[in-house]
Design an enzyme around this catalytic site. Structure first.
Site: not given
Length: 68
Positions: A1-3, A35, A41
């Site tokens: 989960m990229p932030y 992604k 996010v």
């Protein structure tokens, strides 16, 4: 989960501009890293210009100098 956390000075970025930033960064992560956009996010923090400094000078002061 990229932030991804984007920090910008508080100078009146519109809701529409922020929407474009969020969409654009999300799409960039999809295009470059593959992604999943549903788990990406993106947050935007707006920092008061008195609380942001460049080269030892507050951005609020830098802005005043460039307007002169």
């Amino acid at each position: 989960m990229p932030y991804v956390n984007i920090k910008i000075t508080k100078e009146g970025a519109t809701k529409e501009q922020k929407e474009k930033l969020i969409l654009g960064v999300t799409q960039l992560l999809v295009d470059v890293l593959g992604k999943n956009p549903a788990t990406t996010v993106v947050t935007i923090d707006e920092v008061d210009m008195d609380n942001w400094g460049i080269g030892g000078i507050q951005v609020s002061e830098l802005r005043k100098k460039t307007k002169s």
